[in-house]
Design an enzyme around this catalytic site. Structure first.
Site, mmCIF file in Angstrom:
data_model
loop_
_atom_site.group_PDB
_atom_site.id
_atom_site.type_symbol
_atom_site.label_atom_id
_atom_site.label_comp_id
_atom_site.label_asym_id
_atom_site.label_seq_id
_atom_site.Cartn_x
_atom_site.Cartn_y
_atom_site.Cartn_z
ATOM 1 N N LYS A 145 0.844 -1.276 0.285
ATOM 2 C CA LYS A 145 0.474 -0.134 0.060
ATOM 3 C C LYS A 145 0.662 1.305 0.267
ATOM 4 O O LYS A 145 0.494 2.176 -0.976
ATOM 5 C CB LYS A 145 -1.082 0.028 1.242
ATOM 6 C CG LYS A 145 -1.990 -1.417 1.186
ATOM 7 C CD LYS A 145 -2.661 -1.047 2.216
ATOM 8 C CE LYS A 145 -2.302 -1.093 3.582
ATOM 9 N NZ LYS A 145 -1.563 -2.820 3.874
ATOM 10 N N THR A 146 1.504 0.845 1.361
ATOM 11 C CA THR A 146 2.610 2.399 1.277
ATOM 12 C C THR A 146 3.351 2.972 -0.364
ATOM 13 O O THR A 146 3.895 3.909 -1.197
ATOM 14 C CB THR A 146 3.397 2.695 2.247
ATOM 15 O OG1 THR A 146 3.003 2.239 3.854
ATOM 16 C CG2 THR A 146 4.194 3.320 2.182
ATOM 17 N N GLU B 291 -3.680 6.064 1.509
ATOM 18 C CA GLU B 291 -3.873 4.666 1.986
ATOM 19 C C GLU B 291 -5.469 3.819 2.327
ATOM 20 O O GLU B 291 -5.336 4.670 3.470
ATOM 21 C CB GLU B 291 -3.077 3.965 3.031
ATOM 22 C CG GLU B 291 -1.358 3.963 2.542
ATOM 23 C CD GLU B 291 -0.102 3.293 3.289
ATOM 24 O OE1 GLU B 291 -0.424 2.336 4.335
ATOM 25 O OE2 GLU B 291 1.037 3.767 3.082
#
Length: 462
Positions: A121-122, A165
């Site tokens: 995600k990051t 996110e």
């Protein structure tokens, strides 16, 4: 009330303001003109970065840190009910807002992109935010890691796009209503909150149901869990798949490693498109393709977005080079799930050539170690040698019988050269005794193992 700030959040107080998710929201609110305060357990570069924006940051948790005129108290799921500031808020009748509700409020009225998945995600959020910024679109973003300096995990931009996110760990991603949702992968994790894969699928289905009318789900065509989710939501939302699978809508034709970068070629709308990803590893290349597909779903021309992705050069703790001493490079990895560990070690193996890879690994959470400790150990077999620390508990209490020995025994069964380290203070000397010029040392895990990198470099330099 400052423009663009919900009423209760014009004077927010954050408990645990130094955390990656919390600090990002605090930063955006401060940039929008709110009077922001908060507390954290310890001093940090993030606390200093917040103070530079005018945020009042208290160290330690105490009832008196909460001002009487606070508009609300913002908390994450990690904050316990007996926190003195939370107790004071209840006594004073000050509203308590979960971090996810605060973030959802900040995205209201904009064009949100929510990036979800068990891992990646990051990186994907960062790639999309950076490339949109390169094109002058001035996105807002909230990321679970710093791009290039403490405090760079979030930004209030003047554009209409907000990239964030979307955390599935506590189901908080159900609060968002994205125009574009990215699902990178769906795997069993967060065992304290999910008892089965069916529960995880149900949670991700709920997330996709939050996509706004006319919006798009961008989802992996390669990962088994993502393909199952695609099957479950078929017909309910516009879906764009990406990956190496032959049936992917955005098909990856090739990923060619070039040292610490990759050259990627995709087939999009019947046309081949090539671009550079400035970080190593096939999984990061696929993250970049997810970002490309999401940008295209927003209406950004893919031919413009693709070269802009090369401007992304990494996020702190995602295969971040911490330095070099005595011919040994020290790299930091946030990987703590076996899939992430395997991906990062394979990426480094591909970039390292004949160099030895030495890992200092810290298991994260007792519940994760209980469920996935054997798989963590198997992943460590990809290294030439590993040191394994005690489990980092984070928010959890110990589970009887669950220690880092679960990982160590599995690693040895897989043929790994692995040693237990009970005193983390011994790690720099142990690594210095093992490492030779040309080796790569990776500090790996989501806990405070990251703090050992500079100490290892100092010891190597002596």
């Amino acid at each position: 009330m400052a423009p663009g700030i919900p009423n209760a959040m014009d004077r927010p107080h954050f408990i645990g303001i130094g955390g990656a998710g919390m600090s990002g929201i605090a930063k955006i609110l401060a940039q929008r003109g709110a009077v922001v305060a908060g507390s954290d357990a310890r001093e940090s570069p993030t606390a200093d970065a917040l103070r530079a924006l005018g945020v009042s940051v208290h160290i330690g948790h105490a009832a008196e840190h909460l001002a009487d005129d606070a508009g609300c108290v913002v908390v994450s799921s990690a904050i316990r009910a007996d926190n003195p500031e939370l107790v004071r808020a209840a006594e004073r009748g000050i509203p308590v807002v979960h971090r996810s509700d605060a973030l959802a409020a900040l995205m209201h009225g904009l064009r949100p992109v929510a990036v979800a998945g068990t891992h990646g995600k990051t990186t994907t959020t960062s790639m999309l935010a950076v490339s949109l910024g390169e094109l002058g679109l001035k996105p807002s973003y909230a990321i679970g890691g710093d791009l290039d300096a403490p405090g760079s995990n979030a930004l209030h931009g003047d554009g209409e796009i907000f990239v964030a996110e979307a955390d599935e760990s506590d189901r908080s991603f159900h609060k968002y209503a994205p125009e574009v949702a990215i699902v990178l992968n769906v795997e069993l994790d967060h065992h304290a909150n999910y008892a089965s894969m069916d529960e995880i699928y149900d949670s991700f289905v709920t997330f996709t149901e939050r996509i706004t009318e006319g919006g798009t789900l961008v989802i992996s065509a390669d990962q088994d869990g993502a393909r199952e989710l695609t099957r479950r939501v078929a017909g309910s939302v516009r879906t764009v798949t990406y990956g190496e699978a032959a049936d992917a809508d955005v098909r990856v034709l090739s990923v060619v490693a070039r040292g610490l970068t990759s050259e990627v070629t995709v087939l999009l709308d019947g046309r081949e498109l090539g671009f550079t990803v400035s970080v190593p590893g096939r999984h990061y290349a696929l993250n970049a393709v997810a970002a490309l597909a999401a940008g295209a779903a927003l209406g950004v021309p893919a031919a413009e977005l693709a070269p802009a992705i090369a401007a992304y050069t990494g996020v702190k703790r995602r295969l971040q080079l911490k330095g070099e001493a005595a011919g040994v490079q020290v790299i930091d990895s946030y990987a703590h799930h076996p899939t992430e560990m395997t991906a990062d070690l394979e990426a480094m193996r591909g970039a390292a050539g004949d160099a030895r890879i030495l890992v200092v690994y810290q298991p994260h959470l007792f519940s994760r170690t209980q469920e996935l400790g054997k798989e963590m150990g198997a992943a460590l077999a990809l290294a030439d040698a590993s040191l394994v620390l005690d489990v980092y508990p984070a928010r959890e209490d110990p589970i009887p019988g669950i220690t880092s020995e679960v990982v160590i025994e599995a690693a040895r069964a897989a043929g790994a050269d692995v040693s237990a380290v009970r005193d983390r203070g011994e790690v720099p000397a142990l690594v210095a005794g093992m490492a030779k010029a040309g080796d790569l040392v990776i500090t790996m895990g989501a806990g405070d193992v990251t703090d050992l990198g500079p100490l290892i470099l100092d010891r190597l330099a002596k």
